[in-house]
Design a protein around this motif. Sequence first.
Motif, PDB file in Angstrom:
ATOM      1  N   SER A  54       0.150   4.973  -9.953  1.00 43.67           N
ATOM      2  CA  SER A  54       0.324   5.903 -11.074  1.00 43.67           C
ATOM      3  C   SER A  54      -1.009   6.462 -11.566  1.00 43.67           C
ATOM      4  CB  SER A  54       1.056   5.214 -12.218  1.00 43.67           C
ATOM      5  OG  SER A  54       0.293   4.141 -12.708  1.00 43.67           O
ATOM      6  N   SER A  55      -2.123   5.882 -11.175  1.00 42.62           N
ATOM      7  CA  SER A  55      -3.443   6.369 -11.586  1.00 42.62           C
ATOM      8  C   SER A  55      -3.933   7.512 -10.705  1.00 42.62           C
ATOM      9  CB  SER A  55      -4.462   5.241 -11.525  1.00 42.62           C
ATOM     10  OG  SER A  55      -4.117   4.228 -12.411  1.00 42.62           O
ATOM     11  N   LEU A  56      -3.325   7.704  -9.555  1.00 42.45           N
ATOM     12  CA  LEU A  56      -3.740   8.759  -8.630  1.00 42.45           C
ATOM     13  C   LEU A  56      -3.204  10.094  -9.123  1.00 42.45           C
ATOM     14  CD1 LEU A  56      -5.208   9.189  -5.941  1.00 42.45           C
ATOM     15  CD2 LEU A  56      -3.010   8.912  -4.813  1.00 42.45           C
ATOM     16  N   LEU A  57      -4.097  11.028  -9.453  1.00 43.82           N
ATOM     17  CA  LEU A  57      -3.682  12.316 -10.005  1.00 43.82           C
ATOM     18  C   LEU A  57      -3.500  13.388  -8.942  1.00 43.82           C
ATOM     19  CD1 LEU A  57      -5.970  12.537 -13.155  1.00 43.82           C
ATOM     20  CD2 LEU A  57      -3.571  11.875 -13.033  1.00 43.82           C
ATOM     21  N   ASP A  58      -4.430  13.461  -7.989  1.00 45.11           N
ATOM     22  CA  ASP A  58      -4.373  14.546  -7.021  1.00 45.11           C
ATOM     23  C   ASP A  58      -5.179  14.166  -5.785  1.00 45.11           C
ATOM     24  OD1 ASP A  58      -3.771  16.996  -5.936  1.00 45.11           O
ATOM     25  OD2 ASP A  58      -5.330  18.078  -7.018  1.00 45.11           O
ATOM     26  N   VAL A  59      -4.752  14.685  -4.632  1.00 47.37           N
ATOM     27  CA  VAL A  59      -5.484  14.511  -3.378  1.00 47.37           C
ATOM     28  C   VAL A  59      -5.570  15.875  -2.716  1.00 47.37           C
ATOM     29  CG1 VAL A  59      -5.544  13.391  -1.135  1.00 47.37           C
ATOM     30  CG2 VAL A  59      -4.666  12.145  -3.100  1.00 47.37           C
ATOM     31  N   LYS A 107      -8.454  12.338  -6.952  1.00 44.72           N
ATOM     32  CA  LYS A 107      -8.780  12.239  -8.371  1.00 44.72           C
ATOM     33  C   LYS A 107      -7.943  11.117  -8.974  1.00 44.72           C
ATOM     34  CE  LYS A 107      -9.981  17.040  -9.141  1.00 44.72           C
ATOM     35  NZ  LYS A 107      -9.714  18.244  -9.939  1.00 44.72           N
ATOM     36  N   PHE A 108      -8.641  10.268  -9.740  1.00 45.09           N
ATOM     37  CA  PHE A 108      -8.003   9.128 -10.384  1.00 45.09           C
ATOM     38  C   PHE A 108      -8.185   9.213 -11.892  1.00 45.09           C
ATOM     39  CE2 PHE A 108      -9.029   7.544  -6.211  1.00 45.09           C
ATOM     40  CZ  PHE A 108      -7.908   6.810  -5.874  1.00 45.09           C
ATOM     41  N   ARG A 109      -7.279   8.608 -12.600  1.00 43.74           N
ATOM     42  CA  ARG A 109      -7.453   8.356 -14.029  1.00 43.74           C
ATOM     43  C   ARG A 109      -7.016   6.923 -14.276  1.00 43.74           C
ATOM     44  NH1 ARG A 109      -3.667  11.193 -17.818  1.00 43.74           N
ATOM     45  NH2 ARG A 109      -4.528  13.001 -16.813  1.00 43.74           N
ATOM     46  N   LEU A 110      -7.995   6.097 -14.554  1.00 45.45           N
ATOM     47  CA  LEU A 110      -7.684   4.698 -14.819  1.00 45.45           C
ATOM     48  C   LEU A 110      -7.302   4.536 -16.273  1.00 45.45           C
ATOM     49  CD1 LEU A 110     -10.428   2.758 -12.864  1.00 45.45           C
ATOM     50  CD2 LEU A 110      -8.030   3.030 -12.305  1.00 45.45           C
ATOM     51  N   ARG A 111      -6.157   3.960 -16.489  1.00 48.27           N
ATOM     52  CA  ARG A 111      -5.705   3.654 -17.845  1.00 48.27           C
ATOM     53  C   ARG A 111      -5.720   2.150 -17.989  1.00 48.27           C
ATOM     54  NH1 ARG A 111      -0.468   6.999 -17.103  1.00 48.27           N
ATOM     55  NH2 ARG A 111      -1.292   7.124 -15.032  1.00 48.27           N
ATOM     56  N   MET A 148       0.843  -1.186   0.000  1.00 46.10           N
ATOM     57  CA  MET A 148       0.000   0.000   0.000  1.00 46.10           C
ATOM     58  C   MET A 148       0.883   1.243   0.000  1.00 46.10           C
ATOM     59  SD  MET A 148      -3.093  -1.118  -0.026  1.00 46.10           S
ATOM     60  CE  MET A 148      -4.224   0.104   0.514  1.00 46.10           C
ATOM     61  N   SER A 149       0.355   2.287  -0.560  1.00 43.50           N
ATOM     62  CA  SER A 149       1.062   3.547  -0.664  1.00 43.50           C
ATOM     63  C   SER A 149       0.135   4.653  -0.178  1.00 43.50           C
ATOM     64  CB  SER A 149       1.458   3.763  -2.127  1.00 43.50           C
ATOM     65  OG  SER A 149       2.003   5.037  -2.305  1.00 43.50           O
ATOM     66  N   ILE A 150       0.711   5.680   0.441  1.00 42.67           N
ATOM     67  CA  ILE A 150      -0.076   6.805   0.936  1.00 42.67           C
ATOM     68  C   ILE A 150      -0.061   7.895  -0.123  1.00 42.67           C
ATOM     69  CG2 ILE A 150      -0.264   8.568   2.710  1.00 42.67           C
ATOM     70  CD1 ILE A 150       1.023   6.583   4.627  1.00 42.67           C
ATOM     71  N   GLY A 151      -1.241   8.400  -0.462  1.00 42.40           N
ATOM     72  CA  GLY A 151      -1.341   9.338  -1.557  1.00 42.40           C
ATOM     73  C   GLY A 151      -1.382  10.801  -1.173  1.00 42.40           C
ATOM     74  N   ASN A 152      -1.536  11.171   0.068  1.00 42.59           N
ATOM     75  CA  ASN A 152      -1.706  12.576   0.439  1.00 42.59           C
ATOM     76  C   ASN A 152      -0.438  13.399   0.296  1.00 42.59           C
ATOM     77  OD1 ASN A 152      -3.933  11.210   1.503  1.00 42.59           O
ATOM     78  ND2 ASN A 152      -4.294  12.872   2.937  1.00 42.59           N
ATOM     79  N   VAL A 200      -5.140   8.823   2.087  1.00 42.08           N
ATOM     80  CA  VAL A 200      -5.654   7.957   1.041  1.00 42.08           C
ATOM     81  C   VAL A 200      -4.618   6.870   0.833  1.00 42.08           C
ATOM     82  CG1 VAL A 200      -6.215   7.778  -1.410  1.00 42.08           C
ATOM     83  CG2 VAL A 200      -6.944   9.761  -0.121  1.00 42.08           C
ATOM     84  N   CYS A 201      -5.030   5.626   1.055  1.00 44.23           N
ATOM     85  CA  CYS A 201      -4.129   4.498   0.827  1.00 44.23           C
ATOM     86  C   CYS A 201      -4.533   3.818  -0.473  1.00 44.23           C
ATOM     87  CB  CYS A 201      -4.203   3.494   1.976  1.00 44.23           C
ATOM     88  SG  CYS A 201      -3.533   4.149   3.496  1.00 44.23           S
ATOM     89  N   ILE A 202      -3.547   3.512  -1.285  1.00 48.19           N
ATOM     90  CA  ILE A 202      -3.798   2.914  -2.591  1.00 48.19           C
ATOM     91  C   ILE A 202      -2.738   1.846  -2.838  1.00 48.19           C
ATOM     92  CG2 ILE A 202      -2.453   4.678  -3.802  1.00 48.19           C
ATOM     93  CD1 ILE A 202      -4.534   4.509  -6.045  1.00 48.19           C
ATOM     94  N   ALA A 203      -3.127   0.814  -3.538  1.00 50.49           N
ATOM     95  CA  ALA A 203      -2.170  -0.247  -3.859  1.00 50.49           C
ATOM     96  C   ALA A 203      -1.083   0.312  -4.777  1.00 50.49           C
ATOM     97  CB  ALA A 203      -2.885  -1.411  -4.539  1.00 50.49           C
TER      98      ALA A 203
END
Length: 133
Positions: free
Chosen positions: A40-45, A63-67, A1-5, A32-35
Motif C-alpha cells: 500500500s506504500s507503493l504509489l507509482d512505477v 515512488k513510495f510513501r511510507l506511513r 512478494m508482490s509485483i508493482g509494475n 519492482v517486487c515489494i513485500a
Amino acid sequence: MSIGNTFYQHKDIHKKTWRHPDGRVSNEIDYVCIAKRWRSSLLDVKVHRGADVGSDHHLLIAKFRLRLKRLPPTPQRARPFDVMKLKQPTVATQFQLELRNRFQAPADCEEAEDQWTQFRTTLTKSAEAVVGR
C-alpha cells in the motif's frame, strides 16, 4: 512478494523496460517486487527512458510513501539524586532535619510492603526537597 509494475495505468511507452537493439520490439521484463505488507506504500512505477546507463534496459523508477505509526513515548526514568552534595556538612544536617520532620513511625501499616512503600516515599521526598536531582 508482490509485483508493482503492472498495477498502474500508463502509456505503453512508460511500461516497456527493455528495447531490442533493432528498435522494433520492446517488452516489460523488469519488475519492482515489494513485500505485501508494504504494497500500500507503493504509489507509482514508471520507466525513465532518458537515463544514459549504457544498456538496452531502461531505468525503472518507483515512488513510495511510507506511513509509519508513531510510537508512544517511553516513560523516562527519574534522574538520580545528587548524593555528592551530602558530603557537605550543612547539606547533610539539613537532610537529616528534613528526614526527621517528615518521618512518622509506620505503626498503622501492618504489612511489610506498606511499611517499605511509606519509608521509600518519605526518603524520596526528603531527598528531592534538600538534595535535588
